[in-house]
Design an enzyme around this catalytic site. Structure first.
Site, PDB file in Angstrom:
ATOM      1  CE  LYS A 109      -9.509  -1.750   3.637  1.00  0.00           C
ATOM      2  NZ  LYS A 109      -9.408  -1.979   2.208  1.00  0.00           N
ATOM      3  NE  ARG A 115       0.978  -9.807   2.719  1.00  0.00           N
ATOM      4  CZ  ARG A 115       1.005  -8.482   2.829  1.00  0.00           C
ATOM      5  NH1 ARG A 115       1.359  -7.920   3.971  1.00  0.00           N
ATOM      6  NH2 ARG A 115       0.688  -7.710   1.805  1.00  0.00           N
ATOM      7  CE  LYS A 134       9.529  -4.075   1.949  1.00  0.00           C
ATOM      8  NZ  LYS A 134       8.237  -4.181   2.619  1.00  0.00           N
ATOM      9  CB  CYS A 144      -7.133  -7.292   2.937  1.00  0.00           C
ATOM     10  SG  CYS A 144      -5.768  -6.161   2.608  1.00  0.00           S
ATOM     11  CB  VAL A 179      -0.966  -0.018   1.212  1.00  0.00           C
ATOM     12  CG1 VAL A 179      -1.568   1.349   1.462  1.00  0.00           C
ATOM     13  CG2 VAL A 179      -2.078  -1.020   0.950  1.00  0.00           C
TER      14      VAL A 179
END
Ligand code: NAD
Length: 431
Positions: free
Chosen positions: A204, A327, A35, A260, A11
Protein backbone atom coordinates in the site's frame (compact mmCIF):
# COMPACT_ATOMS: atom_id res chain seq x y z
CA UNK A 1 -20.94 -13.10 6.73
CA UNK A 2 -21.16 -10.94 9.85
CA UNK A 3 -18.80 -8.03 9.47
CA UNK A 4 -18.06 -4.94 11.47
CA UNK A 5 -16.29 -1.82 10.37
CA UNK A 6 -14.60 0.39 12.94
CA UNK A 7 -14.18 3.93 11.65
CA UNK A 8 -17.00 4.92 9.29
CA UNK A 9 -15.32 7.66 7.25
CA UNK A 10 -14.60 7.65 3.51
CA UNK A 11 -13.08 4.16 3.48
CA UNK A 12 -15.11 2.57 6.29
CA UNK A 13 -18.48 3.71 4.99
CA UNK A 14 -17.77 2.66 1.41
CA UNK A 15 -16.35 -0.70 2.56
CA UNK A 16 -19.29 -1.35 4.89
CA UNK A 17 -21.92 -0.33 2.35
CA UNK A 18 -20.36 -2.37 -0.45
CA UNK A 19 -20.04 -5.50 1.72
CA UNK A 20 -23.70 -5.05 2.74
CA UNK A 21 -24.65 -4.64 -0.92
CA UNK A 22 -22.93 -7.96 -1.61
CA UNK A 23 -25.32 -9.58 0.88
CA UNK A 24 -23.37 -9.54 4.15
CA UNK A 25 -24.62 -8.30 7.53
CA UNK A 26 -22.59 -5.23 8.35
CA UNK A 27 -22.30 -3.06 11.44
CA UNK A 28 -20.51 0.25 10.89
CA UNK A 29 -19.14 1.73 14.12
CA UNK A 30 -17.67 5.13 14.80
CA UNK A 31 -16.92 7.14 17.93
CA UNK A 32 -18.37 10.27 16.32
CA UNK A 33 -21.89 10.37 17.78
CA UNK A 34 -23.20 12.97 15.33
CA UNK A 35 -21.91 10.99 12.34
CA UNK A 36 -23.65 7.82 13.49
CA UNK A 37 -26.93 9.64 14.24
CA UNK A 38 -26.90 11.09 10.71
CA UNK A 39 -26.06 7.72 9.16
CA UNK A 40 -28.97 6.13 11.01
CA UNK A 41 -31.20 8.68 9.23
CA UNK A 42 -29.57 7.85 5.89
CA UNK A 43 -27.65 11.13 5.73
CA UNK A 44 -23.97 10.94 4.92
CA UNK A 45 -21.53 13.72 5.77
CA UNK A 46 -19.33 13.25 2.69
CA UNK A 47 -19.91 13.68 -1.03
CA UNK A 48 -19.30 10.40 -2.79
CA UNK A 49 -21.33 9.60 -5.93
CA UNK A 50 -23.88 6.81 -5.31
CA UNK A 51 -22.98 6.26 -1.65
CA UNK A 52 -26.00 7.83 0.04
CA UNK A 53 -28.39 5.78 -2.08
CA UNK A 54 -26.43 2.61 -1.31
CA UNK A 55 -26.45 3.35 2.43
CA UNK A 56 -30.20 3.97 2.43
CA UNK A 57 -31.03 0.88 0.38
CA UNK A 58 -28.95 -1.47 2.51
CA UNK A 59 -30.14 0.09 5.78
CA UNK A 60 -33.74 -0.39 4.66
CA UNK A 61 -33.08 -4.03 3.88
CA UNK A 62 -31.51 -4.39 7.36
CA UNK A 63 -28.10 -5.51 6.09
CA UNK A 64 -26.40 -2.32 7.25
CA UNK A 65 -26.53 -0.94 10.78
CA UNK A 66 -24.75 1.92 12.55
CA UNK A 67 -23.53 2.14 16.12
CA UNK A 68 -21.33 4.06 18.52
CA UNK A 69 -20.76 0.89 20.51
CA UNK A 70 -17.49 -0.90 19.74
CA UNK A 71 -18.71 -3.70 21.99
CA UNK A 72 -21.75 -4.17 19.76
CA UNK A 73 -19.56 -4.17 16.65
CA UNK A 74 -17.01 -6.63 18.06
CA UNK A 75 -19.33 -9.14 19.66
CA UNK A 76 -21.77 -9.36 16.73
CA UNK A 77 -19.24 -10.04 13.98
CA UNK A 78 -16.58 -12.53 12.99
CA UNK A 79 -14.59 -10.18 10.74
CA UNK A 80 -13.60 -6.74 12.01
CA UNK A 81 -12.20 -4.16 9.59
CA UNK A 82 -10.21 -1.33 11.15
CA UNK A 83 -10.76 1.76 8.99
CA UNK A 84 -9.72 4.63 11.27
CA UNK A 85 -7.56 7.52 10.09
CA UNK A 86 -3.76 7.35 10.16
CA UNK A 87 -2.79 11.02 9.73
CA UNK A 88 0.73 12.47 9.66
CA UNK A 89 2.46 13.75 12.78
CA UNK A 90 4.50 16.96 12.38
CA UNK A 91 7.64 14.90 11.67
CA UNK A 92 5.90 12.96 8.89
CA UNK A 93 5.50 9.76 10.90
CA UNK A 94 2.08 8.06 10.71
CA UNK A 95 0.08 8.85 13.83
CA UNK A 96 -1.29 5.50 14.97
CA UNK A 97 -3.09 6.63 18.11
CA UNK A 98 -6.54 5.83 16.69
CA UNK A 99 -5.36 2.39 15.65
CA UNK A 100 -3.99 1.70 19.12
CA UNK A 101 -7.23 2.84 20.74
CA UNK A 102 -9.33 0.62 18.50
CA UNK A 103 -7.00 -2.33 19.05
CA UNK A 104 -7.45 -1.96 22.82
CA UNK A 105 -11.22 -1.60 22.44
CA UNK A 106 -11.38 -4.75 20.34
CA UNK A 107 -9.24 -6.62 22.88
CA UNK A 108 -11.51 -5.69 25.75
CA UNK A 109 -14.63 -6.97 24.00
CA UNK A 110 -13.32 -9.95 22.05
CA UNK A 111 -15.40 -12.96 23.13
CA UNK A 112 -14.88 -15.55 20.37
CA UNK A 113 -12.64 -16.08 17.30
CA UNK A 114 -12.29 -12.89 15.24
CA UNK A 115 -10.41 -12.01 12.10
CA UNK A 116 -9.12 -8.49 12.67
CA UNK A 117 -8.27 -6.78 9.40
CA UNK A 118 -6.18 -3.62 8.98
CA UNK A 119 -7.76 -1.68 6.14
CA UNK A 120 -6.31 1.65 7.22
CA UNK A 121 -3.01 2.51 5.52
CA UNK A 122 -0.28 1.76 8.03
CA UNK A 123 3.51 1.52 8.16
CA UNK A 124 5.06 -1.91 7.86
CA UNK A 125 5.10 -3.86 11.14
CA UNK A 126 1.92 -2.21 12.46
CA UNK A 127 0.18 -5.61 12.30
CA UNK A 128 2.65 -6.88 14.89
CA UNK A 129 1.75 -4.02 17.23
CA UNK A 130 -1.99 -4.62 16.82
CA UNK A 131 -1.45 -8.29 17.64
CA UNK A 132 0.62 -7.46 20.75
CA UNK A 133 -2.01 -5.02 22.02
CA UNK A 134 -4.82 -7.52 21.59
CA UNK A 135 -2.82 -10.27 23.29
CA UNK A 136 -1.99 -7.94 26.17
CA UNK A 137 -5.49 -6.56 26.77
CA UNK A 138 -7.87 -9.38 25.84
CA UNK A 139 -9.89 -10.66 28.76
CA UNK A 140 -11.02 -14.02 27.36
CA UNK A 141 -8.91 -16.93 26.16
CA UNK A 142 -10.09 -16.81 22.57
CA UNK A 143 -8.23 -17.08 19.30
CA UNK A 144 -7.91 -14.37 16.67
CA UNK A 145 -6.06 -13.64 13.47
CA UNK A 146 -4.66 -10.38 12.17
CA UNK A 147 -4.70 -9.63 8.45
CA UNK A 148 -3.78 -6.69 6.29
CA UNK A 149 -6.12 -5.83 3.43
CA UNK A 150 -5.17 -2.35 2.21
CA UNK A 151 -7.74 -0.30 0.33
CA UNK A 152 -7.05 1.22 -3.08
CA UNK A 153 -10.34 3.03 -3.75
CA UNK A 154 -10.23 6.60 -4.98
CA UNK A 155 -12.58 9.24 -3.68
CA UNK A 156 -15.05 10.24 -6.38
CA UNK A 157 -15.16 6.73 -7.86
CA UNK A 158 -15.02 4.83 -4.57
CA UNK A 159 -17.91 2.41 -5.11
CA UNK A 160 -16.82 1.53 -8.64
CA UNK A 161 -13.23 1.04 -7.42
CA UNK A 162 -14.29 -1.14 -4.49
CA UNK A 163 -16.54 -3.33 -6.61
CA UNK A 164 -14.09 -3.62 -9.54
CA UNK A 165 -10.62 -3.53 -8.03
CA UNK A 166 -7.44 -4.02 -10.08
CA UNK A 167 -6.40 -6.46 -7.36
CA UNK A 168 -7.24 -7.44 -3.81
CA UNK A 169 -4.21 -7.60 -1.54
CA UNK A 170 -4.42 -9.96 1.38
CA UNK A 171 -1.65 -10.20 3.97
CA UNK A 172 -2.17 -13.13 6.31
CA UNK A 173 -0.43 -15.44 8.76
CA UNK A 174 -2.89 -18.35 8.70
CA UNK A 175 -4.84 -20.41 6.19
CA UNK A 176 -8.03 -19.70 8.12
CA UNK A 177 -7.60 -15.93 7.72
CA UNK A 178 -6.81 -16.34 4.03
CA UNK A 179 -9.85 -18.58 3.40
CA UNK A 180 -12.22 -16.18 5.17
CA UNK A 181 -11.04 -13.17 3.17
CA UNK A 182 -11.06 -15.00 -0.14
CA UNK A 183 -14.61 -16.21 0.55
CA UNK A 184 -15.69 -12.69 1.51
CA UNK A 185 -14.29 -11.13 -1.66
CA UNK A 186 -15.28 -14.01 -3.98
CA UNK A 187 -18.27 -12.13 -5.52
CA UNK A 188 -15.92 -9.45 -6.86
CA UNK A 189 -14.10 -11.87 -9.17
CA UNK A 190 -10.84 -9.95 -8.78
CA UNK A 191 -7.21 -11.03 -8.89
CA UNK A 192 -5.91 -11.84 -5.42
CA UNK A 193 -2.39 -11.09 -4.24
CA UNK A 194 -1.85 -13.18 -1.12
CA UNK A 195 1.24 -12.36 0.91
CA UNK A 196 2.26 -11.93 4.52
CA UNK A 197 1.13 -8.97 6.62
CA UNK A 198 4.35 -7.01 6.19
CA UNK A 199 4.24 -7.49 2.43
CA UNK A 200 0.65 -6.20 2.25
CA UNK A 201 1.50 -3.17 4.40
CA UNK A 202 4.43 -2.31 2.13
CA UNK A 203 2.34 -2.80 -1.04
CA UNK A 204 0.00 0.00 0.00
CA UNK A 205 2.69 2.53 0.92
CA UNK A 206 4.74 1.63 -2.15
CA UNK A 207 1.72 1.93 -4.50
CA UNK A 208 0.77 5.40 -3.31
CA UNK A 209 4.41 6.51 -3.28
CA UNK A 210 4.90 5.24 -6.84
CA UNK A 211 1.85 7.17 -8.06
CA UNK A 212 3.05 10.30 -6.25
CA UNK A 213 6.47 9.81 -7.88
CA UNK A 214 4.82 9.58 -11.30
CA UNK A 215 3.11 12.93 -10.70
CA UNK A 216 6.32 14.59 -9.49
CA UNK A 217 8.20 13.14 -12.45
CA UNK A 218 5.82 14.64 -14.98
CA UNK A 219 5.83 17.94 -13.08
CA UNK A 220 9.63 18.04 -13.27
CA UNK A 221 9.43 17.34 -17.02
CA UNK A 222 6.78 20.07 -17.38
CA UNK A 223 9.21 22.54 -15.82
CA UNK A 224 11.77 21.64 -18.49
CA UNK A 225 9.09 22.01 -21.20
CA UNK A 226 8.39 25.49 -19.91
CA UNK A 227 12.07 26.46 -20.06
CA UNK A 228 12.32 25.54 -23.74
CA UNK A 229 8.79 26.28 -24.96
CA UNK A 230 7.65 22.66 -25.44
CA UNK A 231 4.18 21.45 -24.48
CA UNK A 232 3.85 19.01 -21.56
CA UNK A 233 0.49 17.65 -22.73
CA UNK A 234 2.02 16.49 -26.02
CA UNK A 235 5.16 15.26 -24.24
CA UNK A 236 3.15 13.33 -21.62
CA UNK A 237 1.11 11.68 -24.38
CA UNK A 238 4.29 10.65 -26.12
CA UNK A 239 5.65 9.17 -22.90
CA UNK A 240 2.43 7.58 -21.68
CA UNK A 241 1.52 5.71 -24.86
CA UNK A 242 4.42 3.39 -24.04
CA UNK A 243 2.48 0.53 -22.43
CA UNK A 244 5.20 0.08 -19.81
CA UNK A 245 4.51 3.63 -18.60
CA UNK A 246 0.81 4.29 -19.46
CA UNK A 247 -0.92 7.65 -19.57
CA UNK A 248 -2.56 7.76 -16.13
CA UNK A 249 -1.02 10.00 -13.46
CA UNK A 250 0.92 11.90 -16.10
CA UNK A 251 -1.02 15.16 -15.77
CA UNK A 252 1.25 18.07 -14.91
CA UNK A 253 -0.10 20.72 -12.57
CA UNK A 254 0.05 22.12 -9.06
CA UNK A 255 0.95 18.76 -7.56
CA UNK A 256 -0.75 15.98 -5.66
CA UNK A 257 -2.73 16.54 -2.47
CA UNK A 258 -5.52 14.81 -0.60
CA UNK A 259 -5.67 12.71 2.51
CA UNK A 260 -3.45 9.91 1.18
CA UNK A 261 -0.48 10.75 -1.07
CA UNK A 262 1.18 13.46 1.06
CA UNK A 263 0.80 11.53 4.29
CA UNK A 264 1.69 8.14 2.82
CA UNK A 265 4.82 9.47 1.11
CA UNK A 266 5.82 11.07 4.43
CA UNK A 267 5.11 7.90 6.36
CA UNK A 268 7.04 5.71 3.90
CA UNK A 269 10.05 8.05 4.09
CA UNK A 270 9.81 8.03 7.86
CA UNK A 271 9.53 4.27 8.29
CA UNK A 272 12.41 3.75 5.83
CA UNK A 273 14.55 6.20 7.87
CA UNK A 274 13.61 4.38 11.06
CA UNK A 275 14.66 1.08 9.51
CA UNK A 276 17.99 2.62 8.47
CA UNK A 277 17.32 3.25 4.76
CA UNK A 278 17.49 6.78 3.37
CA UNK A 279 14.67 6.94 0.78
CA UNK A 280 16.19 9.94 -1.04
CA UNK A 281 14.09 9.33 -4.16
CA UNK A 282 10.86 9.87 -2.24
CA UNK A 283 12.26 12.92 -0.46
CA UNK A 284 12.80 14.47 -3.89
CA UNK A 285 9.26 13.49 -4.96
CA UNK A 286 7.94 15.43 -1.97
CA UNK A 287 10.23 18.38 -2.68
CA UNK A 288 9.15 18.64 -6.33
CA UNK A 289 5.51 18.48 -5.23
CA UNK A 290 5.93 21.36 -2.78
CA UNK A 291 7.79 23.35 -5.42
CA UNK A 292 4.91 23.15 -7.90
CA UNK A 293 2.84 25.37 -5.63
CA UNK A 294 5.69 27.92 -5.46
CA UNK A 295 5.96 27.88 -9.25
CA UNK A 296 2.21 28.47 -9.54
CA UNK A 297 2.26 31.40 -7.11
CA UNK A 298 5.17 32.89 -9.04
CA UNK A 299 3.11 32.69 -12.25
CA UNK A 300 0.33 34.66 -10.53
CA UNK A 301 2.83 37.28 -9.33
CA UNK A 302 4.36 37.56 -12.80
CA UNK A 303 0.96 37.95 -14.45
CA UNK A 304 -0.42 40.52 -11.99
CA UNK A 305 2.82 42.44 -11.36
CA UNK A 306 2.01 43.33 -7.73
CA UNK A 307 -0.07 41.02 -5.56
CA UNK A 308 -1.17 43.26 -2.63
CA UNK A 309 -4.73 44.49 -3.09
CA UNK A 310 -5.45 42.24 -6.10
CA UNK A 311 -8.64 40.18 -6.22
CA UNK A 312 -8.15 36.57 -7.24
CA UNK A 313 -11.00 34.34 -8.43
CA UNK A 314 -10.48 30.66 -7.61
CA UNK A 315 -12.27 27.77 -9.29
CA UNK A 316 -11.95 24.53 -7.35
CA UNK A 317 -11.05 23.78 -3.73
CA UNK A 318 -11.24 19.99 -3.38
CA UNK A 319 -7.96 18.14 -3.88
CA UNK A 320 -9.40 16.60 -7.05
CA UNK A 321 -12.73 16.52 -8.86
CA UNK A 322 -15.78 14.54 -7.75
CA UNK A 323 -15.06 14.78 -4.05
CA UNK A 324 -15.66 17.30 -1.30
CA UNK A 325 -12.40 16.31 0.43
CA UNK A 326 -10.08 19.24 1.04
CA UNK A 327 -7.53 17.45 3.25
CA UNK A 328 -4.05 18.59 2.11
CA UNK A 329 -5.60 20.10 -1.03
CA UNK A 330 -3.09 22.33 -2.88
CA UNK A 331 -5.86 24.98 -3.01
CA UNK A 332 -5.67 25.58 0.75
CA UNK A 333 -1.95 26.21 0.71
CA UNK A 334 -2.14 28.40 -2.40
CA UNK A 335 -5.01 30.50 -1.03
CA UNK A 336 -3.27 30.94 2.33
CA UNK A 337 -0.14 32.18 0.55
CA UNK A 338 -2.14 34.56 -1.65
CA UNK A 339 -3.86 35.99 1.41
CA UNK A 340 -0.49 36.38 3.13
CA UNK A 341 0.65 38.38 0.08
CA UNK A 342 -2.27 40.78 0.54
CA UNK A 343 -4.68 39.39 -2.09
CA UNK A 344 -8.44 39.13 -1.69
CA UNK A 345 -9.70 35.69 -2.71
CA UNK A 346 -13.14 34.77 -4.06
CA UNK A 347 -13.66 31.04 -4.51
CA UNK A 348 -16.17 28.59 -5.91
CA UNK A 349 -16.28 24.79 -5.75
CA UNK A 350 -19.24 22.59 -6.72
CA UNK A 351 -19.04 20.39 -3.59
CA UNK A 352 -16.23 21.35 -1.23
CA UNK A 353 -17.29 24.77 0.06
CA UNK A 354 -18.98 23.51 3.23
CA UNK A 355 -15.74 21.88 4.35
CA UNK A 356 -13.55 24.72 3.03
CA UNK A 357 -15.49 27.30 5.09
CA UNK A 358 -14.13 25.63 8.24
CA UNK A 359 -10.49 26.24 7.27
CA UNK A 360 -10.57 29.30 5.00
CA UNK A 361 -12.06 31.96 7.23
CA UNK A 362 -11.30 35.16 5.34
CA UNK A 363 -12.13 34.46 1.72
CA UNK A 364 -15.41 35.13 -0.06
CA UNK A 365 -17.30 32.01 -1.12
CA UNK A 366 -19.25 32.35 -4.35
CA UNK A 367 -22.31 30.57 -5.70
CA UNK A 368 -20.92 30.04 -9.20
CA UNK A 369 -17.78 30.22 -11.31
CA UNK A 370 -19.14 33.45 -12.80
CA UNK A 371 -19.49 35.06 -9.40
CA UNK A 372 -15.87 34.13 -8.63
CA UNK A 373 -14.78 35.75 -11.89
CA UNK A 374 -16.74 38.98 -11.33
CA UNK A 375 -14.33 41.92 -10.86
CA UNK A 376 -11.39 39.58 -10.24
CA UNK A 377 -7.93 40.42 -11.58
CA UNK A 378 -7.38 36.84 -12.72
CA UNK A 379 -9.03 33.43 -12.53
CA UNK A 380 -7.21 30.39 -11.14
CA UNK A 381 -8.14 26.78 -11.89
CA UNK A 382 -7.20 24.66 -8.88
CA UNK A 383 -9.43 21.58 -9.36
CA UNK A 384 -10.26 19.85 -12.65
CA UNK A 385 -14.08 19.70 -12.17
CA UNK A 386 -15.92 18.93 -15.43
CA UNK A 387 -18.16 21.92 -14.73
CA UNK A 388 -15.17 24.23 -15.33
CA UNK A 389 -14.41 22.68 -18.71
CA UNK A 390 -17.58 24.06 -20.29
CA UNK A 391 -17.97 27.59 -19.02
CA UNK A 392 -19.27 30.52 -21.07
CA UNK A 393 -15.88 32.15 -21.63
CA UNK A 394 -17.29 35.22 -23.36
CA UNK A 395 -19.19 35.91 -20.15
CA UNK A 396 -16.13 35.12 -17.99
CA UNK A 397 -14.04 37.56 -20.03
CA UNK A 398 -16.57 40.36 -19.54
CA UNK A 399 -16.76 39.69 -15.79
CA UNK A 400 -12.99 39.71 -15.14
CA UNK A 401 -11.12 43.00 -14.57
CA UNK A 402 -8.50 41.68 -17.00
CA UNK A 403 -8.73 38.48 -19.06
CA UNK A 404 -6.12 36.36 -17.28
CA UNK A 405 -6.60 32.65 -16.58
CA UNK A 406 -3.91 30.71 -14.73
CA UNK A 407 -4.71 27.05 -15.05
CA UNK A 408 -3.10 24.83 -12.41
CA UNK A 409 -4.70 21.71 -13.91
CA UNK A 410 -4.15 22.24 -17.63
CA UNK A 411 -7.84 21.73 -18.46
CA UNK A 412 -7.99 24.17 -21.37
CA UNK A 413 -6.41 24.35 -24.80
CA UNK A 414 -3.96 27.31 -24.79
CA UNK A 415 -4.65 28.12 -28.46
CA UNK A 416 -8.43 28.18 -27.96
CA UNK A 417 -8.11 30.38 -24.89
CA UNK A 418 -5.81 32.77 -26.73
CA UNK A 419 -8.31 32.95 -29.58
CA UNK A 420 -11.00 33.90 -27.08
CA UNK A 421 -8.80 36.81 -26.02
CA UNK A 422 -7.41 35.48 -22.77
CA UNK A 423 -3.89 35.65 -21.45
CA UNK A 424 -3.76 31.94 -20.66
CA UNK A 425 -1.04 30.49 -18.47
CA UNK A 426 -0.90 26.75 -17.88
CA UNK A 427 1.66 24.43 -16.29
CA UNK A 428 4.35 23.50 -18.82
CA UNK A 429 2.16 24.51 -21.75
CA UNK A 430 3.26 26.01 -25.04
CA UNK A 431 1.45 29.32 -25.29
P1 NAD B 1 -11.75 9.35 7.76
O1 NAD B 1 -11.14 10.37 8.66
O2 NAD B 1 -12.73 9.78 6.72
O3 NAD B 1 -12.46 8.24 8.66
C1 NAD B 1 -11.94 7.71 9.83
C2 NAD B 1 -13.07 7.48 10.81
O4 NAD B 1 -12.59 6.81 11.95
C3 NAD B 1 -13.71 8.78 11.31
O5 NAD B 1 -15.11 8.75 11.05
C4 NAD B 1 -13.43 8.77 12.81
O6 NAD B 1 -14.45 9.36 13.56
C5 NAD B 1 -13.30 7.28 13.07
N1 NAD B 1 -12.59 6.95 14.31
C6 NAD B 1 -11.43 7.47 14.78
N2 NAD B 1 -11.13 6.89 15.97
C7 NAD B 1 -12.09 6.00 16.24
C8 NAD B 1 -12.34 5.10 17.31
N3 NAD B 1 -11.49 5.03 18.35
N4 NAD B 1 -13.44 4.32 17.27
C9 NAD B 1 -14.28 4.40 16.22
N5 NAD B 1 -14.12 5.22 15.18
C10 NAD B 1 -13.03 6.02 15.18
O7 NAD B 1 -10.52 8.59 7.09
P2 NAD B 1 -10.51 7.81 5.68
O8 NAD B 1 -10.26 8.77 4.58
O9 NAD B 1 -11.70 6.90 5.62
O10 NAD B 1 -9.18 6.96 5.86
C11 NAD B 1 -9.11 5.84 6.73
C12 NAD B 1 -7.87 5.05 6.40
O11 NAD B 1 -7.96 4.52 5.07
C13 NAD B 1 -6.57 5.87 6.42
O12 NAD B 1 -5.53 5.08 6.90
C14 NAD B 1 -6.35 6.20 4.96
O13 NAD B 1 -4.99 6.41 4.66
C15 NAD B 1 -6.85 4.93 4.28
N6 NAD B 1 -7.30 5.12 2.90
C16 NAD B 1 -8.02 6.23 2.58
C17 NAD B 1 -8.46 6.39 1.26
C18 NAD B 1 -9.26 7.61 0.87
O14 NAD B 1 -9.38 7.85 -0.34
N7 NAD B 1 -9.79 8.38 1.80
C19 NAD B 1 -8.17 5.41 0.31
C20 NAD B 1 -7.45 4.29 0.68
C21 NAD B 1 -7.02 4.15 2.00
Amino acid sequence: MNISIIGSGYVGLVTGSCFADLGNNVICADNDIEKIESLKKGIIAIYEPGLEEMVRRNSKEARLRFTNSIKDAVTKSEIIFICVGTPSKDNGEADLKYLEKVSKDIAVHIDSYKLIVEKSTVPVETGERVKDVINTFKKKRVGFDIASNPEFLREGTAIEDFMNPDRIVIGVESKKAKDILIELYKPLKATFVVTDIKGAEIIKHASNSFLAAKISFINAVSNICELVGADIVEVAKGIGLDKRINTSFLDAGIGYGGSCFPKDVNAFIHIADKLGYDFGLLKEVREINENQKEIFIKKIGDALWNLPGKTIGVLGLSFKSNTDDIRSAPSIDIINRLEASGCNVKAYDPKAMRKAKKVLKNIKFCNSAYEAARKSDCLLILTEWNEFKKLDFKKIKKLLNQPIIIDGRNIYDPKAMKKLGFIYIGMGRKS
